[in-house]
Design a protein around this motif. Sequence first.
Motif, PDB file in Angstrom:
ATOM      1  N   LYS A  61      46.326  34.646  31.213  1.00  0.00           N
ATOM      2  CA  LYS A  61      46.200  33.399  31.971  1.00  0.00           C
ATOM      3  C   LYS A  61      47.571  32.901  32.428  1.00  0.00           C
ATOM      4  O   LYS A  61      47.676  32.209  33.430  1.00  0.00           O
ATOM      5  CB  LYS A  61      45.501  32.333  31.124  1.00  0.00           C
ATOM      6  N   ASP A  62      48.629  33.296  31.725  1.00  0.00           N
ATOM      7  CA  ASP A  62      49.981  32.858  32.076  1.00  0.00           C
ATOM      8  C   ASP A  62      50.495  33.469  33.373  1.00  0.00           C
ATOM      9  O   ASP A  62      51.439  32.939  33.972  1.00  0.00           O
ATOM     10  CB  ASP A  62      50.961  33.184  30.948  1.00  0.00           C
ATOM     11  N   ILE A  63      49.920  34.600  33.808  1.00  0.00           N
ATOM     12  CA  ILE A  63      50.405  35.247  35.037  1.00  0.00           C
ATOM     13  C   ILE A  63      49.307  35.399  36.079  1.00  0.00           C
ATOM     14  O   ILE A  63      49.462  36.148  37.035  1.00  0.00           O
ATOM     15  CB  ILE A  63      51.058  36.616  34.740  1.00  0.00           C
ATOM     16  N   VAL A 119      41.918  44.025  42.156  1.00  0.00           N
ATOM     17  CA  VAL A 119      40.612  44.493  42.651  1.00  0.00           C
ATOM     18  C   VAL A 119      40.755  45.063  44.056  1.00  0.00           C
ATOM     19  O   VAL A 119      40.205  46.131  44.366  1.00  0.00           O
ATOM     20  CB  VAL A 119      39.563  43.357  42.622  1.00  0.00           C
ATOM     21  N   ALA A 120      41.501  44.379  44.922  1.00  0.00           N
ATOM     22  CA  ALA A 120      41.692  44.869  46.290  1.00  0.00           C
ATOM     23  C   ALA A 120      42.346  46.247  46.288  1.00  0.00           C
ATOM     24  O   ALA A 120      41.919  47.154  47.015  1.00  0.00           O
ATOM     25  CB  ALA A 120      42.525  43.873  47.092  1.00  0.00           C
ATOM     26  N   GLU A 121      43.362  46.438  45.453  1.00  0.00           N
ATOM     27  CA  GLU A 121      44.039  47.732  45.395  1.00  0.00           C
ATOM     28  C   GLU A 121      43.121  48.807  44.803  1.00  0.00           C
ATOM     29  O   GLU A 121      43.085  49.935  45.290  1.00  0.00           O
ATOM     30  CB  GLU A 121      45.341  47.630  44.589  1.00  0.00           C
ATOM     31  N   LEU A 122      42.350  48.466  43.783  1.00  0.00           N
ATOM     32  CA  LEU A 122      41.413  49.443  43.219  1.00  0.00           C
ATOM     33  C   LEU A 122      40.363  49.846  44.248  1.00  0.00           C
ATOM     34  O   LEU A 122      40.027  51.026  44.362  1.00  0.00           O
ATOM     35  CB  LEU A 122      40.753  48.879  41.959  1.00  0.00           C
ATOM     36  N   ASN A 123      39.861  48.885  45.003  1.00  0.00           N
ATOM     37  CA  ASN A 123      38.892  49.218  46.048  1.00  0.00           C
ATOM     38  C   ASN A 123      39.527  50.104  47.116  1.00  0.00           C
ATOM     39  O   ASN A 123      38.886  51.031  47.618  1.00  0.00           O
ATOM     40  CB  ASN A 123      38.296  47.956  46.676  1.00  0.00           C
ATOM     41  N   ARG A 124      40.789  49.841  47.457  1.00  0.00           N
ATOM     42  CA  ARG A 124      41.479  50.686  48.434  1.00  0.00           C
ATOM     43  C   ARG A 124      41.595  52.121  47.918  1.00  0.00           C
ATOM     44  O   ARG A 124      41.385  53.083  48.656  1.00  0.00           O
ATOM     45  CB  ARG A 124      42.872  50.126  48.734  1.00  0.00           C
ATOM     46  N   ASN A 184      53.179  33.649  45.313  1.00  0.00           N
ATOM     47  CA  ASN A 184      52.986  32.761  46.460  1.00  0.00           C
ATOM     48  C   ASN A 184      52.040  31.600  46.143  1.00  0.00           C
ATOM     49  O   ASN A 184      51.890  30.690  46.949  1.00  0.00           O
ATOM     50  CB  ASN A 184      52.512  33.547  47.684  1.00  0.00           C
ATOM     51  N   GLY A 185      51.406  31.639  44.979  1.00  0.00           N
ATOM     52  CA  GLY A 185      50.554  30.539  44.547  1.00  0.00           C
ATOM     53  C   GLY A 185      49.218  30.457  45.244  1.00  0.00           C
ATOM     54  O   GLY A 185      48.381  29.622  44.901  1.00  0.00           O
ATOM     55  N   MET A 186      48.983  31.288  46.231  1.00  0.00           N
ATOM     56  CA  MET A 186      47.746  31.222  47.002  1.00  0.00           C
ATOM     57  C   MET A 186      46.766  32.332  46.622  1.00  0.00           C
ATOM     58  O   MET A 186      45.696  32.410  47.191  1.00  0.00           O
ATOM     59  CB  MET A 186      48.050  31.320  48.502  1.00  0.00           C
ATOM     60  N   ALA A 187      47.139  33.179  45.695  1.00  0.00           N
ATOM     61  CA  ALA A 187      46.279  34.306  45.342  1.00  0.00           C
ATOM     62  C   ALA A 187      46.208  34.456  43.828  1.00  0.00           C
ATOM     63  O   ALA A 187      47.096  34.033  43.098  1.00  0.00           O
ATOM     64  CB  ALA A 187      46.796  35.588  45.973  1.00  0.00           C
ATOM     65  N   VAL A 188      45.134  35.089  43.400  1.00  0.00           N
ATOM     66  CA  VAL A 188      44.907  35.374  41.990  1.00  0.00           C
ATOM     67  C   VAL A 188      45.244  36.844  41.750  1.00  0.00           C
ATOM     68  O   VAL A 188      44.844  37.720  42.508  1.00  0.00           O
ATOM     69  CB  VAL A 188      43.431  35.069  41.624  1.00  0.00           C
TER      70      VAL A 188
END
Length: 168
Positions: free
Chosen positions: A95-97, A112-117, A102-106
């Motif tokens: 939860k700390d990271i 998940v996006a990279e694994l799907n790629r 950029n504060g706009m993404a989790v």
Amino acid sequence: MTTEEMIKYNKTVEYRQKIMETLLSSEILPELCKNRPVDEEEVPELIWKNYLPKLFVDGTITDKEAYILFDFDIYSNRVNTYDNVTFYIQIFCSKDIVRLDNGMAVRTDAIVAELNRLLDGKNVLGIGYNNRVYEKIIESPNNQYIATQLCYKVVDFNEKSVIRAKNH
């Protein structure tokens, strides 16, 4: 027993190796997992530290990092010509990271996006195309971490072409 002998009697060994090789091929997963730049020499150290070829193993997730765990369900078809494979990937993130710089993404969303790629629609295991079935939030056994699970069904080459034809 050698790895080759294990593969002969247990295809899961080969499938684990192929998924691990795919994870290790990513240039961005190491930094996402470690929350810092990772040089090339450090990448193999991710095996059994941040990339684990089993689902949650108590005591392995201890640092303020992200972890990618995976495992397989394998069923033989009726005529035993190929395996019906479903594989699961669990992502645990401290939860700390969880927030990216950029504060706009989790962080888990980026993983998940990279694994799907790397995986979705690809022939990683050599037996068919990975077809993402779901992404869901899962309860973490350690309340200091958030967790997401991905599920991929390996679809036979012929079956995938039928699915594509129906969708177009």
